[in-house]
Scaffold this motif. Structure first.
Motif, mmCIF file in Angstrom:
data_model
loop_
_atom_site.group_PDB
_atom_site.id
_atom_site.type_symbol
_atom_site.label_atom_id
_atom_site.label_comp_id
_atom_site.label_asym_id
_atom_site.label_seq_id
_atom_site.Cartn_x
_atom_site.Cartn_y
_atom_site.Cartn_z
ATOM 1 N N THR A 1 0.366 -1.413 -0.108
ATOM 2 C CA THR A 1 -0.207 -0.093 0.028
ATOM 3 C C THR A 1 0.788 0.886 -0.011
ATOM 4 O O THR A 1 0.579 2.301 -0.132
ATOM 5 C CB THR A 1 -0.957 -0.056 0.877
ATOM 6 N N SER A 2 1.780 1.090 -0.180
ATOM 7 C CA SER A 2 3.114 2.279 0.200
ATOM 8 C C SER A 2 3.248 2.794 -1.043
ATOM 9 O O SER A 2 3.448 3.760 -1.691
ATOM 10 C CB SER A 2 4.231 1.294 0.278
ATOM 11 N N PHE A 3 2.611 1.626 -2.305
ATOM 12 C CA PHE A 3 2.431 2.610 -3.751
ATOM 13 C C PHE A 3 1.722 2.688 -4.460
ATOM 14 O O PHE A 3 1.073 4.017 -4.899
ATOM 15 C CB PHE A 3 3.694 1.497 -4.428
ATOM 16 N N SER A 4 -0.046 2.133 -3.441
ATOM 17 C CA SER A 4 -0.839 2.750 -3.839
ATOM 18 C C SER A 4 -1.659 3.585 -3.467
ATOM 19 O O SER A 4 -2.009 4.998 -4.378
ATOM 20 C CB SER A 4 -2.061 1.979 -3.255
ATOM 21 N N CYS A 5 -0.702 4.381 -1.980
ATOM 22 C CA CYS A 5 -1.184 5.667 -1.342
ATOM 23 C C CYS A 5 -0.529 6.628 -1.962
ATOM 24 O O CYS A 5 -1.416 7.620 -2.735
ATOM 25 C CB CYS A 5 -0.228 5.939 -0.134
ATOM 26 N N PRO A 6 0.912 6.819 -2.753
ATOM 27 C CA PRO A 6 0.998 7.880 -3.574
ATOM 28 C C PRO A 6 0.654 8.109 -5.385
ATOM 29 O O PRO A 6 0.156 8.538 -5.704
ATOM 30 C CB PRO A 6 2.672 7.815 -3.682
ATOM 31 N N ILE A 7 0.673 6.639 -5.712
ATOM 32 C CA ILE A 7 -0.362 6.748 -6.684
ATOM 33 C C ILE A 7 -1.657 7.844 -6.538
ATOM 34 O O ILE A 7 -2.184 8.426 -8.162
ATOM 35 C CB ILE A 7 -0.659 5.140 -7.471
ATOM 36 N N LEU A 8 -2.823 7.645 -5.713
ATOM 37 C CA LEU A 8 -3.778 8.235 -4.857
ATOM 38 C C LEU A 8 -3.190 9.929 -4.977
ATOM 39 O O LEU A 8 -3.469 10.488 -5.486
ATOM 40 C CB LEU A 8 -4.556 7.448 -4.451
ATOM 41 N N ALA A 9 -2.426 9.786 -4.216
ATOM 42 C CA ALA A 9 -2.369 11.131 -4.312
ATOM 43 C C ALA A 9 -2.005 11.877 -5.143
ATOM 44 O O ALA A 9 -2.207 12.786 -5.644
ATOM 45 C CB ALA A 9 -0.700 11.630 -3.233
ATOM 46 N N GLY A 10 -1.270 11.435 -6.408
ATOM 47 C CA GLY A 10 -0.555 12.395 -7.422
ATOM 48 C C GLY A 10 -1.995 12.301 -8.027
ATOM 49 O O GLY A 10 -2.413 13.578 -8.775
ATOM 50 N N ALA A 11 -3.176 11.876 -8.425
ATOM 51 C CA ALA A 11 -4.143 11.332 -9.054
ATOM 52 C C ALA A 11 -4.707 12.888 -8.411
ATOM 53 O O ALA A 11 -5.564 13.209 -9.623
ATOM 54 C CB ALA A 11 -4.641 10.719 -9.441
ATOM 55 N N THR A 12 -4.864 12.346 -7.247
ATOM 56 C CA THR A 12 -5.612 13.656 -6.626
ATOM 57 C C THR A 12 -5.814 15.099 -6.871
ATOM 58 O O THR A 12 -6.408 16.142 -6.897
ATOM 59 C CB THR A 12 -6.404 12.980 -5.331
ATOM 60 N N ALA A 13 -4.191 15.230 -6.759
ATOM 61 C CA ALA A 13 -3.130 16.229 -7.357
ATOM 62 C C ALA A 13 -4.068 16.857 -8.547
ATOM 63 O O ALA A 13 -4.742 17.991 -9.244
ATOM 64 C CB ALA A 13 -2.243 16.815 -7.479
ATOM 65 N N CYS A 14 -3.980 16.053 -9.616
ATOM 66 C CA CYS A 14 -4.864 16.590 -10.947
ATOM 67 C C CYS A 14 -6.128 16.701 -10.880
ATOM 68 O O CYS A 14 -6.781 17.938 -11.638
ATOM 69 C CB CYS A 14 -4.372 15.327 -12.513
ATOM 70 N N LEU A 15 -6.932 15.989 -10.219
ATOM 71 C CA LEU A 15 -8.294 15.917 -9.997
ATOM 72 C C LEU A 15 -8.519 17.653 -9.220
ATOM 73 O O LEU A 15 -9.350 18.566 -9.795
ATOM 74 C CB LEU A 15 -9.135 15.597 -9.656
ATOM 75 N N TRP A 16 -7.709 18.063 -8.352
ATOM 76 C CA TRP A 16 -8.016 18.885 -7.318
ATOM 77 C C TRP A 16 -7.533 20.385 -8.268
ATOM 78 O O TRP A 16 -8.197 21.386 -7.995
ATOM 79 C CB TRP A 16 -7.551 19.017 -5.855
ATOM 80 N N SER A 17 -6.079 20.356 -8.990
ATOM 81 C CA SER A 17 -5.932 21.180 -9.752
ATOM 82 C C SER A 17 -7.533 22.023 -11.289
ATOM 83 O O SER A 17 -7.599 22.886 -11.341
ATOM 84 C CB SER A 17 -4.686 20.679 -10.378
ATOM 85 N N ALA A 18 -7.785 20.787 -11.743
ATOM 86 C CA ALA A 18 -9.500 21.318 -12.340
ATOM 87 C C ALA A 18 -10.474 21.828 -11.071
ATOM 88 O O ALA A 18 -11.529 22.368 -12.402
ATOM 89 C CB ALA A 18 -9.069 19.841 -12.739
#
Length: 311
Positions: free
Chosen positions: A257-274
């Motif tokens: 889950t160490s890697f599922s977390c940052p995958i999600l965090a980066g995706a969230t940054a993209c959505l939030w920037s929209a």
């Protein structure tokens, strides 16, 4: 909107396309203007890794601090944070592209990897406070606390009520300041502990469990719910043979889950920037609502695999 040409994701295509994040990237939402603070055990050699050349070339790492050694450098410690970082910020066309290749990062070492002591939760709180002071939008942290080297410090499952463990209290405070904490659920799903760890239990965190490349539950991914019944994990992304870079610029598969977390965090940054006017909890909610099991979550996958196109 009309789809434009896709980025050439190379090896990382699967973990990005699973969550339909390529749709946001094609619209130009690649993390621009967003700041993610990463709290981890160290970012070994990250400033030399080839996949981060554009990140450092644009001064995309805004600052660093090591709360364990009380110094500025975070590049000679554990490899774990560098690998997590690569799932967000790698940017080499045809080889590996992270979920938010144009984001800015703050790299904070709060974890002393060889030991497990409750002081590390207070380091985590200090790191979250730093992240707030430096303007972070998102915290991405692939750390978890449940049982310690000194058994008198141990948490019990009843402590996982979202408001008790020091790091979980800190995560909620960060959320009250407007930051969205994205936290690993933990890798204890097949252990006697079984459940999520702190700060992944925090009420206001978005906690990431893990699936494999086919979207099936990863046996190690920690289970919810919190001890007071809240849905955890919130959602899941790829955490089995996730594509990462090691500190020597080799692309490799890594699990946790160490890697599922940052995958999600980066995706969230993209959505939030929209949708920059949305609050952290509105963003978390829409990600949950986009996910494959919504509105019927379970204890292993939460609301399931998010769909960032739908979000």
């Amino acid at each position: 909107p009309v789809r434009t040409t896709s980025l050439n994701y190379g090896a990382s295509a699967g973990q990005i396309q699973m969550i339909h994040l390529d749709y946001l990237h094609d619209l130009g939402y690649t993390g621009n203007g967003m700041i993610i603070a990463m709290l981890d055990a160290g970012f070994s050699n990250a400033d030399q890794v080839s996949f981060f050349s554009s990140l450092y070339g644009r001064n995309g790492v805004l600052s660093t601090w090591d709360f364990v050694a009380n110094e500025a450098s975070v590049y000679e410690d554990d490899t774990h944070g560098e690998m997590c970082m690569s799932t967000i910020a790698a940017n080499t066309s045809g080889q590996m592209i992270g979920t938010a290749p144009d984001v800015s990062l703050i790299l904070l070492r709060t974890e002393d990897a060889p030991t497990e002591n409750i002081v590390e939760e207070y380091n985590w709180a200090a790191g979250a406070e730093y992240a707030d002071s430096a303007g972070a939008d998102i915290i991405s942290s692939s750390l978890g606390y449940s049982e310690f080297d000194d058994a008198t410090q141990n948490h019990v499952y009843q402590d996982m009520d979202g408001n008790t463990c020091p790091s979980s209290v800190a995560a909620n405070i960060a959320a009250n300041k407007g930051i969205l904490p994205v936290i690993s659920a933990g890798n204890l799903g097949s252990s006697p502990w079984h459940y999520i760890s702190a700060p992944g239990d925090a009420d206001k965190a978005m906690t990431a469990g893990a699936v494999d490349g086919s979207g099936n539950y990863a046996h190690f991914s920690s289970y919810g719910p919190t001890s007071d019944g809240d849905v955890k994990p919130n959602v899941v992304t790829q955490g089995v043979f996730a594509i990462v870079s090691d500190p020597s610029s080799n692309i490799t598969g890594a699990s946790g889950t160490s890697f599922s977390c940052p995958i999600l965090a980066g995706a969230t940054a993209c959505l939030w920037s929209a949708y920059p006017a949305k609050t952290n909890m509105e963003i978390r909610s829409v990600i949950e609502q986009s996910a494959s099991l919504y509105p019927n979550p379970n204890d292993s996958l939460g609301y399931g695999i998010p769909n960032f196109q739908a979000a």
